[in-house]
Design an enzyme around this catalytic site. Structure first.
Site, PDB file in Angstrom:
ATOM      1  N   GLY A 162       4.210   6.560 -15.789  1.00  0.00           N
ATOM      2  CA  GLY A 162       3.300   5.455 -16.040  1.00  0.00           C
ATOM      3  C   GLY A 162       2.293   5.353 -14.912  1.00  0.00           C
TER       4      GLY A 162
ATOM      5  N   CYS B 179       7.816   4.539  -7.140  1.00  0.00           N
ATOM      6  CA  CYS B 179       6.428   4.236  -7.477  1.00  0.00           C
ATOM      7  C   CYS B 179       5.526   5.284  -6.836  1.00  0.00           C
ATOM      8  CB  CYS B 179       6.070   2.845  -6.953  1.00  0.00           C
ATOM      9  SG  CYS B 179       4.374   2.369  -7.278  1.00  0.00           S
ATOM     10  N   LEU B 180       4.554   5.780  -7.593  1.00  0.00           N
ATOM     11  CA  LEU B 180       3.634   6.785  -7.045  1.00  0.00           C
ATOM     12  C   LEU B 180       2.848   6.244  -5.856  1.00  0.00           C
ATOM     13  CD1 LEU B 180       2.120   8.358 -10.292  1.00  0.00           C
ATOM     14  CD2 LEU B 180       3.886   9.315  -8.806  1.00  0.00           C
TER      15      LEU B 180
ATOM     16  N   GLN C  84      -3.936   1.565  -9.461  1.00  0.00           N
ATOM     17  CA  GLN C  84      -3.374   2.654  -8.644  1.00  0.00           C
ATOM     18  C   GLN C  84      -4.386   3.777  -8.416  1.00  0.00           C
ATOM     19  OE1 GLN C  84       0.499   3.002 -10.998  1.00  0.00           O
ATOM     20  NE2 GLN C  84       1.141   3.540  -8.927  1.00  0.00           N
TER      21      GLN C  84
ATOM     22  N   HIS D 214       2.298  -4.097 -11.745  1.00  0.00           N
ATOM     23  CA  HIS D 214       1.146  -3.568 -10.994  1.00  0.00           C
ATOM     24  C   HIS D 214      -0.122  -4.355 -11.341  1.00  0.00           C
ATOM     25  CE1 HIS D 214       2.207  -0.052  -8.645  1.00  0.00           C
ATOM     26  NE2 HIS D 214       2.819   0.544  -9.647  1.00  0.00           N
TER      27      HIS D 214
ATOM     28  N   HIS E 128       7.298  -2.400 -14.955  1.00  0.00           N
ATOM     29  CA  HIS E 128       6.748  -1.872 -13.701  1.00  0.00           C
ATOM     30  C   HIS E 128       5.221  -1.853 -13.730  1.00  0.00           C
ATOM     31  CE1 HIS E 128       7.035   0.951 -10.142  1.00  0.00           C
ATOM     32  NE2 HIS E 128       5.804   1.194 -10.545  1.00  0.00           N
ATOM     33  N   GLU E 129       4.663  -1.337 -14.827  1.00  0.00           N
ATOM     34  CA  GLU E 129       3.191  -1.208 -14.888  1.00  0.00           C
ATOM     35  C   GLU E 129       2.512  -2.570 -15.032  1.00  0.00           C
ATOM     36  OE1 GLU E 129       2.282   1.513 -13.851  1.00  0.00           O
ATOM     37  OE2 GLU E 129       4.091   2.642 -14.302  1.00  0.00           O
TER      38      GLU E 129
HETATM   39 NI    NI Z   1       4.206   2.019  -9.507  1.00  0.00          NI
END
Ligand code: NI
Length: 176
Positions: free
Chosen positions: A46, A90-91, A51, A137, A133-134
């Site tokens: 995702g 998380c990226l 991000q 964000h 999660h997204e």
């Molecule tokens: Ni993340």
């Protein structure tokens, strides 16, 4: 399609709420293509627009069983039920994972790239986790703010149980 550089914590871009999309124009369609390309390049499941430095309420999700990415324009969680403990990464916080609580069931409404509203339901799986999660964000929240306790954040590969896994920490489920 272009792979964009990721924004990393503690960049303020990740702690601010994103703006709703009013018009799905060529710029938004291009952004979504770049988000999907960037998510694939990073092996993520995702990605949220902030991000890659764009403060708009857009996320993409593609879990391993999906043939293509789901595009979520202006997503909102409309219902949550139950609770479960999950491990997550998380990226934007590379190299770490943590343990936190997520909902057991999640129901989300969003618009697609065609502007049409749709709903997704997910339960006790990676999709449910990725949706929360997204959307977090897009609200300016990171998973590390939801940890069960401060001790429940670790560097990937530094836990004893990770060393015993035959496939190593890279095989651990990761959300982005
Ligand atoms: Ni993340």
């Amino acid at each position: 399609m272009v792979v964009k550089p990721l924004v990393f914590a503690p960049d303020a871009m990740l702690s601010r709420r994103t703006r709703r999309v009013r018009q799905i124009d060529a710029g938004v369609r291009k952004l979504v293509e770049d988000m999907i390309e960037t998510m694939h390049d990073a092996n993520g499941v995702g990605l949220a627009a902030n991000q890659i430095g764009v403060p708009l309420r857009i996320a993409v999700i593609q879990i391993p069983e999906d043939e293509e990415a789901t595009v979520l324009i202006n997503p909102e969680v409309v219902r949550r039920e139950g609770e479960r403990e999950v491990e997550e990464g998380c990226l934007s916080i590379p190299g770490y994972q943590g343990k936190l609580k997520r909902s057991f069931k999640v129901r989300v409404k969003a618009q697609g790239l065609d502007g049409k509203p749709f709903r997704i339901k997910a339960e006790d799986d990676l999709r449910a986790q990725a949706l929360e999660h997204e959307i977090d964000h897009l609200e300016g929240r990171l998973y590390v703010e939801r940890l069960v306790s401060k001790e429940q954040l670790w560097k990937i590969g530094e836990r004893e149980e990770d060393e015993q896994e035959p496939d190593g920490p890279e095989a651990a489920p990761s959300v982005n």
